[in-house]
Scaffold this motif. Structure first.
Motif, PDB file in Angstrom:
ATOM      1  N   PHE A 161       0.801  -1.212   0.000  1.00 34.63           N
ATOM      2  CA  PHE A 161       0.000   0.000   0.000  1.00 34.63           C
ATOM      3  C   PHE A 161       0.842   1.274   0.000  1.00 34.63           C
ATOM      4  O   PHE A 161       0.306   2.367  -0.176  1.00 34.63           O
ATOM      5  CB  PHE A 161      -0.914   0.028   1.232  1.00 34.63           C
ATOM      6  CG  PHE A 161      -2.061  -0.943   1.173  1.00 34.63           C
ATOM      7  CD1 PHE A 161      -3.021  -0.857   0.181  1.00 34.63           C
ATOM      8  CD2 PHE A 161      -2.175  -1.954   2.113  1.00 34.63           C
ATOM      9  CE1 PHE A 161      -4.086  -1.749   0.126  1.00 34.63           C
ATOM     10  CE2 PHE A 161      -3.229  -2.842   2.080  1.00 34.63           C
ATOM     11  CZ  PHE A 161      -4.197  -2.744   1.077  1.00 34.63           C
ATOM     12  N   ALA A 162       2.137   1.165   0.217  1.00 37.73           N
ATOM     13  CA  ALA A 162       2.977   2.344   0.409  1.00 37.73           C
ATOM     14  C   ALA A 162       3.000   3.248  -0.824  1.00 37.73           C
ATOM     15  O   ALA A 162       3.132   4.463  -0.707  1.00 37.73           O
ATOM     16  CB  ALA A 162       4.396   1.934   0.779  1.00 37.73           C
ATOM     17  N   ALA A 163       2.875   2.663  -2.008  1.00 38.86           N
ATOM     18  CA  ALA A 163       2.942   3.451  -3.237  1.00 38.86           C
ATOM     19  C   ALA A 163       1.594   4.040  -3.627  1.00 38.86           C
ATOM     20  O   ALA A 163       1.473   4.670  -4.679  1.00 38.86           O
ATOM     21  CB  ALA A 163       3.478   2.586  -4.378  1.00 38.86           C
ATOM     22  N   GLY A 164       0.578   3.845  -2.805  1.00 38.96           N
ATOM     23  CA  GLY A 164      -0.741   4.356  -3.122  1.00 38.96           C
ATOM     24  C   GLY A 164      -1.591   3.294  -3.801  1.00 38.96           C
ATOM     25  O   GLY A 164      -1.119   2.244  -4.210  1.00 38.96           O
ATOM     26  N   GLY A 165      -2.854   3.584  -3.934  1.00 45.35           N
ATOM     27  CA  GLY A 165      -3.772   2.621  -4.530  1.00 45.35           C
ATOM     28  C   GLY A 165      -4.654   1.981  -3.489  1.00 45.35           C
ATOM     29  O   GLY A 165      -4.228   1.754  -2.350  1.00 45.35           O
ATOM     30  N   ASP A 166      -5.885   1.723  -3.872  1.00 44.34           N
ATOM     31  CA  ASP A 166      -6.824   1.153  -2.918  1.00 44.34           C
ATOM     32  C   ASP A 166      -6.756  -0.372  -2.942  1.00 44.34           C
ATOM     33  O   ASP A 166      -5.963  -0.971  -3.676  1.00 44.34           O
ATOM     34  CB  ASP A 166      -8.247   1.649  -3.181  1.00 44.34           C
ATOM     35  CG  ASP A 166      -8.743   1.283  -4.582  1.00 44.34           C
ATOM     36  OD1 ASP A 166      -8.114   0.419  -5.255  1.00 44.34           O
ATOM     37  OD2 ASP A 166      -9.767   1.844  -5.005  1.00 44.34           O
ATOM     38  N   LEU A 167      -7.586  -1.004  -2.120  1.00 41.56           N
ATOM     39  CA  LEU A 167      -7.549  -2.461  -2.002  1.00 41.56           C
ATOM     40  C   LEU A 167      -7.901  -3.138  -3.313  1.00 41.56           C
ATOM     41  O   LEU A 167      -7.306  -4.158  -3.676  1.00 41.56           O
ATOM     42  CB  LEU A 167      -8.504  -2.914  -0.892  1.00 41.56           C
ATOM     43  CG  LEU A 167      -8.597  -4.423  -0.651  1.00 41.56           C
ATOM     44  CD1 LEU A 167      -7.236  -4.993  -0.236  1.00 41.56           C
ATOM     45  CD2 LEU A 167      -9.641  -4.721   0.414  1.00 41.56           C
ATOM     46  N   ALA A 168      -8.856  -2.585  -4.047  1.00 42.65           N
ATOM     47  CA  ALA A 168      -9.256  -3.195  -5.319  1.00 42.65           C
ATOM     48  C   ALA A 168      -8.073  -3.269  -6.285  1.00 42.65           C
ATOM     49  O   ALA A 168      -7.944  -4.233  -7.048  1.00 42.65           O
ATOM     50  CB  ALA A 168     -10.406  -2.405  -5.938  1.00 42.65           C
ATOM     51  N   ARG A 169      -7.197  -2.266  -6.233  1.00 41.18           N
ATOM     52  CA  ARG A 169      -6.033  -2.268  -7.128  1.00 41.18           C
ATOM     53  C   ARG A 169      -4.903  -3.122  -6.577  1.00 41.18           C
ATOM     54  O   ARG A 169      -4.111  -3.679  -7.327  1.00 41.18           O
ATOM     55  CB  ARG A 169      -5.528  -0.829  -7.301  1.00 41.18           C
ATOM     56  CG  ARG A 169      -4.394  -0.701  -8.311  1.00 41.18           C
ATOM     57  CD  ARG A 169      -3.695   0.649  -8.178  1.00 41.18           C
ATOM     58  NE  ARG A 169      -2.667   0.821  -9.186  1.00 41.18           N
ATOM     59  CZ  ARG A 169      -1.498   0.200  -9.183  1.00 41.18           C
ATOM     60  NH1 ARG A 169      -1.211  -0.667  -8.228  1.00 41.18           N
ATOM     61  NH2 ARG A 169      -0.606   0.408 -10.149  1.00 41.18           N
ATOM     62  N   THR A 170      -4.801  -3.218  -5.269  1.00 41.31           N
ATOM     63  CA  THR A 170      -3.651  -3.840  -4.628  1.00 41.31           C
ATOM     64  C   THR A 170      -3.870  -5.322  -4.335  1.00 41.31           C
ATOM     65  O   THR A 170      -2.893  -6.067  -4.162  1.00 41.31           O
ATOM     66  CB  THR A 170      -3.319  -3.079  -3.330  1.00 41.31           C
ATOM     67  OG1 THR A 170      -3.230  -1.678  -3.626  1.00 41.31           O
ATOM     68  CG2 THR A 170      -2.007  -3.514  -2.726  1.00 41.31           C
ATOM     69  N   ALA A 171      -5.113  -5.779  -4.285  1.00 43.46           N
ATOM     70  CA  ALA A 171      -5.382  -7.193  -4.012  1.00 43.46           C
ATOM     71  C   ALA A 171      -4.848  -8.074  -5.137  1.00 43.46           C
ATOM     72  O   ALA A 171      -4.913  -7.710  -6.312  1.00 43.46           O
ATOM     73  CB  ALA A 171      -6.884  -7.416  -3.843  1.00 43.46           C
ATOM     74  N   GLY A 172      -4.331  -9.237  -4.752  1.00 39.53           N
ATOM     75  CA  GLY A 172      -3.856 -10.176  -5.763  1.00 39.53           C
ATOM     76  C   GLY A 172      -4.996 -10.724  -6.607  1.00 39.53           C
ATOM     77  O   GLY A 172      -4.896 -10.816  -7.832  1.00 39.53           O
ATOM     78  N   ALA A 173      -6.092 -11.073  -5.971  1.00 34.17           N
ATOM     79  CA  ALA A 173      -7.283 -11.583  -6.646  1.00 34.17           C
ATOM     80  C   ALA A 173      -8.441 -11.495  -5.669  1.00 34.17           C
ATOM     81  O   ALA A 173      -8.238 -11.655  -4.457  1.00 34.17           O
ATOM     82  CB  ALA A 173      -7.086 -13.036  -7.097  1.00 34.17           C
ATOM     83  N   PRO A 174      -9.665 -11.235  -6.140  1.00 34.34           N
ATOM     84  CA  PRO A 174     -10.806 -11.175  -5.221  1.00 34.34           C
ATOM     85  C   PRO A 174     -11.040 -12.519  -4.528  1.00 34.34           C
ATOM     86  O   PRO A 174     -10.629 -13.575  -5.031  1.00 34.34           O
ATOM     87  CB  PRO A 174     -11.986 -10.833  -6.149  1.00 34.34           C
ATOM     88  CG  PRO A 174     -11.366 -10.272  -7.381  1.00 34.34           C
ATOM     89  CD  PRO A 174     -10.043 -10.960  -7.534  1.00 34.34           C
ATOM     90  N   LEU A 175     -11.697 -12.462  -3.378  1.00 33.65           N
ATOM     91  CA  LEU A 175     -12.118 -13.699  -2.723  1.00 33.65           C
ATOM     92  C   LEU A 175     -13.317 -14.271  -3.477  1.00 33.65           C
ATOM     93  O   LEU A 175     -14.328 -13.583  -3.649  1.00 33.65           O
ATOM     94  CB  LEU A 175     -12.512 -13.431  -1.269  1.00 33.65           C
ATOM     95  CG  LEU A 175     -11.457 -12.796  -0.352  1.00 33.65           C
ATOM     96  CD1 LEU A 175     -11.999 -12.698   1.070  1.00 33.65           C
ATOM     97  CD2 LEU A 175     -10.163 -13.587  -0.379  1.00 33.65           C
ATOM     98  N   THR A 176     -13.192 -15.503  -3.924  1.00 34.60           N
ATOM     99  CA  THR A 176     -14.282 -16.158  -4.634  1.00 34.60           C
ATOM    100  C   THR A 176     -14.387 -17.605  -4.155  1.00 34.60           C
ATOM    101  O   THR A 176     -13.371 -18.246  -3.854  1.00 34.60           O
ATOM    102  CB  THR A 176     -14.056 -16.161  -6.162  1.00 34.60           C
ATOM    103  OG1 THR A 176     -12.799 -16.811  -6.450  1.00 34.60           O
ATOM    104  CG2 THR A 176     -14.030 -14.753  -6.724  1.00 34.60           C
ATOM    105  N   VAL A 177     -15.603 -18.103  -4.096  1.00 34.25           N
ATOM    106  CA  VAL A 177     -15.806 -19.496  -3.724  1.00 34.25           C
ATOM    107  C   VAL A 177     -15.162 -20.384  -4.790  1.00 34.25           C
ATOM    108  O   VAL A 177     -15.397 -20.217  -5.988  1.00 34.25           O
ATOM    109  CB  VAL A 177     -17.306 -19.808  -3.581  1.00 34.25           C
ATOM    110  CG1 VAL A 177     -17.517 -21.297  -3.330  1.00 34.25           C
ATOM    111  CG2 VAL A 177     -17.909 -18.995  -2.442  1.00 34.25           C
ATOM    112  N   GLY A 178     -14.320 -21.297  -4.364  1.00 32.91           N
ATOM    113  CA  GLY A 178     -13.573 -22.148  -5.283  1.00 32.91           C
ATOM    114  C   GLY A 178     -12.231 -21.576  -5.661  1.00 32.91           C
ATOM    115  O   GLY A 178     -11.394 -22.278  -6.237  1.00 32.91           O
TER     116      GLY A 178
END
Length: 216
Positions: A161-178
């Motif tokens: 997060f240090a370089a800026g950007g929100d969670l949607a941009r910084t997350a590796g992949a969304p949480l999804t079933v499966g």
């Protein structure tokens, strides 16, 4: 073994936030996520881990190549001489001039371990496949390699997060079933506390269902 990770707030990315939420993990996969009571009712025999703050997807480190090949991550036994923070720039260049293969490989391994302590589960490429120390350490780490992100300026930082950007941009992949169970937990009161210059302590990182970092 099936495990439920519960937190006051679950931020799946791409879906609504869940207050008093939980994520059920079966092996290396997400079996379910949603309100805690519903997830526990669906999996009554699961082990429950309760965490403070926010539970999010694991994060993506966009500056992995620089952090692993243009920084030196001191061994704790070197802290009196070199400190505890990554050395870069001229300090790194002076060390690199005399660094043997074993010492460099140790720095790469420690760099990956310290990324896990910041909630990182994904590394943006490209990484130099011809570098044996880097290739071996990344392969053994279990971290996910993903395509490169737009270039960022400024010095690299272990905190995604240090370089800026929100969670949607910084997350590796969304949480999804499966989907793969890559999670991070931060002891902060709300999503806004993940951003800016304040502390955002990562209390746990789950990599493909395995608890690979916990601070409490």
């Amino acid at each position: 073994m099936l495990t439920i990770h519960a937190a006051p707030l679950v931020l799946p990315v791409g879906a609504a936030a869940v207050a008093d939420g939980a994520v059920a993990v079966d092996g290396d996969r997400i079996a379910a996520f949603g309100p805690y009571e519903e997830v526990v009712a669906a999996y009554p025999a699961a082990r429950v881990r309760r965490w403070p703050g926010l539970l999010t997807p694991g994060l993506r480190q966009d500056r992995a190549l620089e952090l692993l090949t243009r920084c030196y991550h001191p061994d704790p036994r070197e802290s009196d001489e070199l400190g505890e923070l990554p050395l870069r720039g001229e300090e790194f260049e002076r060390l690199a001039a005399t660094m043997d293969t074993a010492r460099r490989a140790g720095s790469v391994r420690r760099g990956l371990q310290r990324m896990l302590r910041h909630g990182t589960t994904h590394l943006a490429g490209p990484l130099n496949a011809e570098d044996p120390a880097l290739r071996t350490a990344v392969s053994r780490s279990g971290l996910v390699l993903v395509p490169p992100s737009p270039a960022r300026s400024g010095p690299p930082d272990l905190d995604p997060f240090a370089a800026g950007g929100d969670l949607a941009r910084t997350a590796g992949a969304p949480l999804t079933v499966g989907g793969r169970a890559d999670l991070a937990v931060f002891d902060v009161p709300d999503e806004s506390a993940l951003y800016g210059g304040g502390p955002r302590p990562c209390v746990a990182t789950v990599l493909a269902g395995r608890l690979v970092h916990r601070s409490r």
